[in-house]
Enzyme design. Structure first.
Site, PDB file in Angstrom:
ATOM      1  N   SER A   1       0.823  -1.207   0.000  1.00 48.63           N
ATOM      2  CA  SER A   1       0.000   0.000   0.000  1.00 48.63           C
ATOM      3  C   SER A   1       0.858   1.259   0.000  1.00 48.63           C
ATOM      4  CB  SER A   1      -0.916   0.010   1.234  1.00 48.63           C
ATOM      5  OG  SER A   1      -1.635   1.228   1.314  1.00 48.63           O
ATOM      6  N   ARG A   2       0.472   2.215  -0.849  1.00 47.98           N
ATOM      7  CA  ARG A   2       1.143   3.516  -0.886  1.00 47.98           C
ATOM      8  C   ARG A   2       0.519   4.505   0.104  1.00 47.98           C
ATOM      9  NH1 ARG A   2       2.800   0.228  -4.227  1.00 47.98           N
ATOM     10  NH2 ARG A   2       4.375   0.674  -5.818  1.00 47.98           N
ATOM     11  N   SER A   3      -0.557   4.102   0.765  1.00 46.86           N
ATOM     12  CA  SER A   3      -1.284   5.024   1.629  1.00 46.86           C
ATOM     13  C   SER A   3      -0.452   5.563   2.795  1.00 46.86           C
ATOM     14  CB  SER A   3      -2.563   4.362   2.157  1.00 46.86           C
ATOM     15  OG  SER A   3      -3.473   4.144   1.101  1.00 46.86           O
TER      16      SER A   3
ATOM     17  N   LYS B   1     -12.925  -4.793   1.285  1.00 42.47           N
ATOM     18  CA  LYS B   1     -13.864  -3.685   1.075  1.00 42.47           C
ATOM     19  C   LYS B   1     -15.326  -4.084   1.233  1.00 42.47           C
ATOM     20  CE  LYS B   1     -11.004  -0.714  -1.867  1.00 42.47           C
ATOM     21  NZ  LYS B   1     -10.965   0.090  -3.105  1.00 42.47           N
TER      22      LYS B   1
ATOM     23  N   ASN C   1     -14.244   1.827   1.532  1.00 45.50           N
ATOM     24  CA  ASN C   1     -12.785   1.987   1.524  1.00 45.50           C
ATOM     25  C   ASN C   1     -12.293   2.940   2.600  1.00 45.50           C
ATOM     26  OD1 ASN C   1     -13.448   4.505   0.430  1.00 45.50           O
ATOM     27  ND2 ASN C   1     -11.729   4.496  -0.989  1.00 45.50           N
TER      28      ASN C   1
ATOM     29  N   ASP D   1     -13.826   6.135  -3.688  1.00 45.91           N
ATOM     30  CA  ASP D   1     -13.201   5.804  -4.976  1.00 45.91           C
ATOM     31  C   ASP D   1     -13.790   6.632  -6.111  1.00 45.91           C
ATOM     32  OD1 ASP D   1     -11.356   3.945  -4.035  1.00 45.91           O
ATOM     33  OD2 ASP D   1     -12.763   2.265  -4.211  1.00 45.91           O
TER      34      ASP D   1
ATOM     35  N   THR E   1     -16.652 -11.166 -19.401  1.00 51.26           N
ATOM     36  CA  THR E   1     -17.747 -12.022 -18.952  1.00 51.26           C
ATOM     37  C   THR E   1     -19.020 -11.172 -18.961  1.00 51.26           C
ATOM     38  OG1 THR E   1     -16.220 -13.257 -17.526  1.00 51.26           O
ATOM     39  CG2 THR E   1     -18.579 -13.506 -17.093  1.00 51.26           C
TER      40      THR E   1
END
Length: 280
Positions: free
Chosen positions: A20-22, A71, A92, A108, A160
């Site tokens: 994670s870059r958070s 999530k 999130n 998001d 799909t």
């Protein structure tokens, strides 16, 4: 800066969470604004996510981000869920209230729209049809955001077909499912193209999409940011289309959570982009 006993603390829950870059992102904002606070990685296995979320108030955390694979499970663990997260079906961002209750949000879609408008201020969702490729979790948030922003038609394509059809039936609105094999023709008269699939990501094959039918004015974006300039964005830019990379979505989606936990709405700046890019 040195933390005090009154430091505000938040984090990110994932499994794994090391990618994670958070923490780097929020840490930069905390330093930049001189805030007495910390943002930490929280490795939580899937079978303990509900327990971990319910423990946030007791641990004194202001909240947390939630990343894969948590999530959808996070939504079920919250006391309250905002309308956007409910429609998207995933959370999130977790915010602990003064009474210890936990609210689930989904930012998001906010991050996606903020990224486009920050880079292309004149672009409007209502300017024409949008083409969305892929029907995964990120696509759900983007479809809701585009519909709420006034997109007159959203053409949804997925390998799909049944998954796309199910998503369209669930979300409703201006979503129209188009067969994957008709993806090139679906670009005609489009004002926006969004790739939410993993095709074009490092180590994955490029998205197989001919752009011949795409109007030169159409905006093209890819939520992938490794590499920053995917084959889709490169091909679109070479033919003169405006393009927006996916890094900004990552950065902008973090802003509402930071404000909720640390009391200040941060900005996405060129300096921040460079700092985060150094870790990619």
């Amino acid at each position: 800066m040195i933390l005090t006993a009154k430091a505000a603390v938040a984090g990110v829950m994932g499994w794994p969470v090391g990618h994670s870059r958070s923490p780097r992102l929020h840490g930069w904002w905390l330093d930049h604004h001189g805030i007495d606070g910390a943002y930490i990685p929280l490795a939580v296995p899937p079978d303990r996510i509900t327990e971990a979320i319910r423990a946030l108030p007791a641990l004194g955390l202001r909240g947390a981000n939630v990343t894969v694979p948590h999530k959808e499970a996070a939504l079920r663990a919250c006391d309250h869920v905002d309308p956007v997260a409910r429609r998207v079906g995933a959370v999130n961002t977790l915010v602990v209230g003064a009474d210890g209750s936990i609210e689930g949000r989904n930012t998001d879609g906010f991050g996606f729209m903020a990224n486009l408008t920050a880079d292309r201020p004149d672009w409007r969702a209502a300017s024409g049809p949008a083409v969305v490729l892929g029907a995964g979790g990120a696509a759900r948030a983007i479809l809701v955001a585009l519909a709420d922003a006034g997109a007159p038609e959203i053409r949804l394509l997925n390998r799909t077909a049944s998954r796309a059809e199910g998503l369209a039936a669930e979300l409703g609105g201006p979503i129209k499912v188009i067969p994957w094999e008709d993806r090139a023709a679906a670009l005609a008269e489009a004002a926006l193209v969004v790739n939410t699939t993993t095709q074009g990501m490092g180590g994955q094959p490029a998205l197989d999409l001919a752009l011949d039918r795409l109007p030169p004015s159409a905006l093209v974006t890819d939520i992938v940011y490794t590499p920053l300039h995917t084959p889709l964005l490169t091909a679109a830019a070479e033919r003169g289309n405006p393009v927006v990379d996916g890094l900004g979505m990552l950065l902008h989606q973090a802003r509402p959570g930071f404000e909720a936990w640390f009391g200040r709405m941060p900005e996405v700046t060129p300096e921040l982009r460079r700092f985060v890019l150094e870790s990619l």
